[in-house]
Design a protein around this motif. Structure first.
Motif, PDB file in Angstrom:
ATOM      1  N   PRO A 153       0.824  -1.217   0.000  1.00  0.00           N
ATOM      2  CA  PRO A 153       0.000   0.000   0.000  1.00  0.00           C
ATOM      3  C   PRO A 153       0.860   1.271   0.000  1.00  0.00           C
ATOM      4  CG  PRO A 153      -0.022  -1.012   2.167  1.00  0.00           C
ATOM      5  CD  PRO A 153       0.748  -1.939   1.289  1.00  0.00           C
ATOM      6  N   ARG A 154       0.329   2.322  -0.572  1.00  0.00           N
ATOM      7  CA  ARG A 154       1.103   3.571  -0.737  1.00  0.00           C
ATOM      8  C   ARG A 154       1.506   4.198   0.598  1.00  0.00           C
ATOM      9  NH1 ARG A 154      -1.607   8.160   0.146  1.00  0.00           N
ATOM     10  NH2 ARG A 154      -3.867   8.054   0.404  1.00  0.00           N
ATOM     11  N   MET A 155       0.679   3.990   1.660  1.00  0.00           N
ATOM     12  CA  MET A 155       0.996   4.578   2.967  1.00  0.00           C
ATOM     13  C   MET A 155       1.723   3.590   3.878  1.00  0.00           C
ATOM     14  SD  MET A 155      -2.509   6.741   3.695  1.00  0.00           S
ATOM     15  CE  MET A 155      -1.921   7.541   5.185  1.00  0.00           C
ATOM     16  N   GLY A 156       1.942   2.366   3.390  1.00  0.00           N
ATOM     17  CA  GLY A 156       2.644   1.375   4.192  1.00  0.00           C
ATOM     18  C   GLY A 156       1.704   0.507   5.008  1.00  0.00           C
ATOM     19  N   THR A 157       2.276  -0.216   5.964  1.00  0.00           N
ATOM     20  CA  THR A 157       1.536  -1.156   6.805  1.00  0.00           C
ATOM     21  C   THR A 157       1.905  -0.912   8.262  1.00  0.00           C
ATOM     22  OG1 THR A 157       1.535  -2.859   5.078  1.00  0.00           O
ATOM     23  CG2 THR A 157       1.208  -3.611   7.334  1.00  0.00           C
ATOM     24  N   PHE A 158       0.884  -0.754   9.110  1.00  0.00           N
ATOM     25  CA  PHE A 158       1.212  -0.618  10.533  1.00  0.00           C
ATOM     26  C   PHE A 158       0.597  -1.745  11.341  1.00  0.00           C
ATOM     27  CE2 PHE A 158      -2.720   2.070  10.847  1.00  0.00           C
ATOM     28  CZ  PHE A 158      -3.287   1.577  12.018  1.00  0.00           C
ATOM     29  N   ASN A 159       1.222  -1.988  12.492  1.00  0.00           N
ATOM     30  CA  ASN A 159       0.868  -3.095  13.369  1.00  0.00           C
ATOM     31  C   ASN A 159       0.487  -2.555  14.741  1.00  0.00           C
ATOM     32  OD1 ASN A 159       0.800  -5.915  14.179  1.00  0.00           O
ATOM     33  ND2 ASN A 159       2.721  -5.572  15.243  1.00  0.00           N
ATOM     34  N   LEU A 160      -0.440  -3.249  15.403  1.00  0.00           N
ATOM     35  CA  LEU A 160      -0.738  -2.972  16.808  1.00  0.00           C
ATOM     36  C   LEU A 160      -0.037  -4.028  17.642  1.00  0.00           C
ATOM     37  CD1 LEU A 160      -2.419  -1.614  19.142  1.00  0.00           C
ATOM     38  CD2 LEU A 160      -4.141  -3.399  18.698  1.00  0.00           C
ATOM     39  N   ILE A 195       3.947 -11.736  34.285  1.00  0.00           N
ATOM     40  CA  ILE A 195       4.946 -12.616  34.905  1.00  0.00           C
ATOM     41  C   ILE A 195       6.034 -11.802  35.597  1.00  0.00           C
ATOM     42  CG2 ILE A 195       6.845 -14.225  34.386  1.00  0.00           C
ATOM     43  CD1 ILE A 195       4.960 -15.412  32.199  1.00  0.00           C
ATOM     44  N   ASN A 196       6.470 -10.723  34.957  1.00  0.00           N
ATOM     45  CA  ASN A 196       7.557  -9.905  35.499  1.00  0.00           C
ATOM     46  C   ASN A 196       7.090  -8.885  36.533  1.00  0.00           C
ATOM     47  OD1 ASN A 196       9.398 -11.276  33.926  1.00  0.00           O
ATOM     48  ND2 ASN A 196       9.403  -9.763  32.285  1.00  0.00           N
ATOM     49  N   GLY A 197       5.800  -8.895  36.833  1.00  0.00           N
ATOM     50  CA  GLY A 197       5.289  -8.010  37.885  1.00  0.00           C
ATOM     51  C   GLY A 197       5.305  -6.538  37.522  1.00  0.00           C
ATOM     52  N   GLU A 198       5.167  -6.229  36.243  1.00  0.00           N
ATOM     53  CA  GLU A 198       5.142  -4.822  35.819  1.00  0.00           C
ATOM     54  C   GLU A 198       3.919  -4.112  36.405  1.00  0.00           C
ATOM     55  OE1 GLU A 198       7.584  -3.537  34.346  1.00  0.00           O
ATOM     56  OE2 GLU A 198       8.531  -5.032  33.065  1.00  0.00           O
ATOM     57  N   GLU A 199       4.070  -2.831  36.674  1.00  0.00           N
ATOM     58  CA  GLU A 199       2.934  -2.040  37.175  1.00  0.00           C
ATOM     59  C   GLU A 199       2.165  -1.382  36.040  1.00  0.00           C
ATOM     60  OE1 GLU A 199       4.391   0.663  40.117  1.00  0.00           O
ATOM     61  OE2 GLU A 199       4.836  -0.945  41.561  1.00  0.00           O
ATOM     62  N   LYS A 200       2.791  -1.313  34.871  1.00  0.00           N
ATOM     63  CA  LYS A 200       2.092  -0.742  33.714  1.00  0.00           C
ATOM     64  C   LYS A 200       2.565  -1.432  32.442  1.00  0.00           C
ATOM     65  CE  LYS A 200       5.393   2.927  32.655  1.00  0.00           C
ATOM     66  NZ  LYS A 200       5.625   4.364  32.461  1.00  0.00           N
ATOM     67  N   THR A 201       1.713  -1.384  31.449  1.00  0.00           N
ATOM     68  CA  THR A 201       2.064  -1.827  30.105  1.00  0.00           C
ATOM     69  C   THR A 201       1.358  -0.874  29.151  1.00  0.00           C
ATOM     70  OG1 THR A 201       2.127  -3.703  28.586  1.00  0.00           O
ATOM     71  CG2 THR A 201       0.202  -3.557  30.009  1.00  0.00           C
ATOM     72  N   GLY A 202       0.961  -1.350  27.980  1.00  0.00           N
ATOM     73  CA  GLY A 202       0.275  -0.458  27.055  1.00  0.00           C
ATOM     74  C   GLY A 202       0.201  -1.065  25.675  1.00  0.00           C
ATOM     75  N   ALA A 203      -0.042  -0.207  24.704  1.00  0.00           N
ATOM     76  CA  ALA A 203      -0.130  -0.641  23.311  1.00  0.00           C
ATOM     77  C   ALA A 203       0.611   0.359  22.438  1.00  0.00           C
ATOM     78  CB  ALA A 203      -1.584  -0.766  22.883  1.00  0.00           C
ATOM     79  N   THR A 204       1.157  -0.158  21.339  1.00  0.00           N
ATOM     80  CA  THR A 204       1.936   0.653  20.411  1.00  0.00           C
ATOM     81  C   THR A 204       1.485   0.352  18.987  1.00  0.00           C
ATOM     82  OG1 THR A 204       3.871   0.459  21.872  1.00  0.00           O
ATOM     83  CG2 THR A 204       4.276   1.237  19.630  1.00  0.00           C
ATOM     84  N   THR A 205       1.292   1.401  18.188  1.00  0.00           N
ATOM     85  CA  THR A 205       1.148   1.198  16.751  1.00  0.00           C
ATOM     86  C   THR A 205       2.457   1.646  16.104  1.00  0.00           C
ATOM     87  OG1 THR A 205       0.054   3.362  16.527  1.00  0.00           O
ATOM     88  CG2 THR A 205      -1.361   1.414  16.624  1.00  0.00           C
ATOM     89  N   PHE A 206       2.920   0.842  15.125  1.00  0.00           N
ATOM     90  CA  PHE A 206       4.201   1.154  14.488  1.00  0.00           C
ATOM     91  C   PHE A 206       4.209   0.629  13.062  1.00  0.00           C
ATOM     92  CE2 PHE A 206       4.624  -3.087  16.143  1.00  0.00           C
ATOM     93  CZ  PHE A 206       5.402  -3.763  15.211  1.00  0.00           C
ATOM     94  N   PHE A 207       4.984   1.282  12.202  1.00  0.00           N
ATOM     95  CA  PHE A 207       5.125   0.823  10.825  1.00  0.00           C
ATOM     96  C   PHE A 207       5.968  -0.447  10.789  1.00  0.00           C
ATOM     97  CE2 PHE A 207       4.193   5.203   9.038  1.00  0.00           C
ATOM     98  CZ  PHE A 207       3.035   4.787   8.368  1.00  0.00           C
ATOM     99  N   ILE A 208       5.496  -1.435  10.041  1.00  0.00           N
ATOM    100  CA  ILE A 208       6.223  -2.705   9.914  1.00  0.00           C
ATOM    101  C   ILE A 208       7.421  -2.534   8.997  1.00  0.00           C
ATOM    102  CG2 ILE A 208       6.052  -4.995   8.839  1.00  0.00           C
ATOM    103  CD1 ILE A 208       3.360  -5.331  10.068  1.00  0.00           C
ATOM    104  N   ASN A 209       8.548  -3.126   9.405  1.00  0.00           N
ATOM    105  CA  ASN A 209       9.706  -3.246   8.508  1.00  0.00           C
ATOM    106  C   ASN A 209      10.177  -4.708   8.554  1.00  0.00           C
ATOM    107  OD1 ASN A 209      11.199  -3.547  10.882  1.00  0.00           O
ATOM    108  ND2 ASN A 209      12.036  -1.474  10.821  1.00  0.00           N
ATOM    109  N   GLU A 210      11.378  -4.965   8.108  1.00  0.00           N
ATOM    110  CA  GLU A 210      11.827  -6.363   7.995  1.00  0.00           C
ATOM    111  C   GLU A 210      12.282  -6.965   9.323  1.00  0.00           C
ATOM    112  OE1 GLU A 210      13.757  -7.221   3.836  1.00  0.00           O
ATOM    113  OE2 GLU A 210      14.172  -5.139   4.364  1.00  0.00           O
TER     114      GLU A 210
END
Length: 314
Positions: free
Chosen positions: A101-108, A127-142
């Protein structure tokens, strides 16, 4: 706001929620790519991915290629003339696909990248007892999970939260982040940025059966987080002996206390009213479990299934 033509690639329920959010936005889903139907369960009934089910119900064209480099499949996708591809919980993609696609491909991805790249970010955050996490959208590369970040949002991990509960909350939050990312790209208001360099980012490699065994020589808190991080799937397990027969025992939930007990780690006390397993620095009390060949149950129901507790050991 400008509407983008989207091809969506994904498979499980986690992905279906994002597909639904895009479909209900002002953007147009012109096609969906998902896994092939497969036989599952005792009756080998043919099952469809949640993404396919949703797409079919909403008259969205569905593609289920065995190979993502298949020339006929690639040509069919090109004809859709999508502006962008969105990927959620799918498989590795060849360059010829993600650059289409002309704008690329992004992943969640369900972590705050660059930490927890890999297949099991939700499990390992717990498992590691983290107090926070989250979500990231980013352009896929190789490189897996290493592309430029578009948007990122944090989510607090609740006390004693298991991977299943966190999965469901991230699923909803992530679906909103996907639409927000599409809106920002349509308006040209997002500035992509390289992932920060971290010397030793935390890993979220794929979990195999042998990785799910509980180590009773560890501290109680570590064991507790491990069980929560594996619950409800793939589930942490241990082995118990009933007479001369050894059986697997999955543990989904429990509590612990820190105490000097002078007992070897991994031994147990079991009676009609109590099930205690000794750890390096205390005692773990299973509350929800599943004996091999049985259904999941409370510890009370589990104990009610025995008459002779003397024959049970670890």
């Amino acid at each position: 706001m400008k509407s983008l033509k989207v091809v969506f690639l994904g498979t499980p329920e986690f992905a279906k929620t994002s597909l639904e959010a895009i479909h209900q936005s002002n953007h147009e889903v012109v096609g969906v790519v998902t896994v092939a139907d497969k036989a599952s369960g005792r009756g080998q009934k043919i099952s469809q991915s949640p993404v396919k089910v949703y797409a079919s119900e909403n008259n969205i064209p569905v593609f289920q290629p065995e190979k993502l480099r298949n020339p006929e499949f690639l040509e069919e996708l090109r004809k859709l003339d999508a502006d962008i591809f969105v990927v959620v919980a799918f498989r590795m993609m060849p360059k010829v696909l993600f650059e289409m696609p002309r704008m690329g491909t992004f992943n969640l991805h369900a972590s705050l990248l660059p930490d927890y790249r890999g297949a099991a970010p939700i499990n390992y955050a717990v498992i590691n007892g983290e107090e926070k996490t989250g979500a990231t959208t980013f352009f896929i590369n190789e490189k897996i999970d290493e592309g430029n970040i578009l948007l990122q949002e944090e989510l607090e991990i609740l006390p004693d939260e298991n991977a299943g509960s966190l999965h469901d909350r991230l699923m909803v939050m992530g679906s909103k982040l996907v639409v927000k990312t599409l809106n920002g790209l349509a308006e040209n208001s997002i500035i992509e940025r390289p992932q920060p360099h971290v010397e030793h980012p935390k890993n979220a490699y794929k979990i195999f059966k042998e990785d799910t065994k509980i180590n009773w020589n560890a501290p109680s808190k570590t064991i507790h987080q491990f069980i929560l991080g594996m619950s409800p799937y793939p589930a942490a397990f241990t082995s118990i002996k009933i007479g001369e027969e050894e059986k697997g025992l999955k543990i989904f939930a429990g509590k612990f206390e820190i105490t000097d007990h002078g007992r070897p780690s991994g031994t147990l006390d079991i009676s009609k009213n109590e099930f205690k397993i000794y750890t390096e620095d205390g005692i773990y009390f299973p509350q929800e479990l599943q004996l091999e060949g049985k259904k999941r149950m409370t510890v009370k129901d589990f104990l009610n299934g025995f008459r002779n507790f003397d024959e049970i050991s670890m």
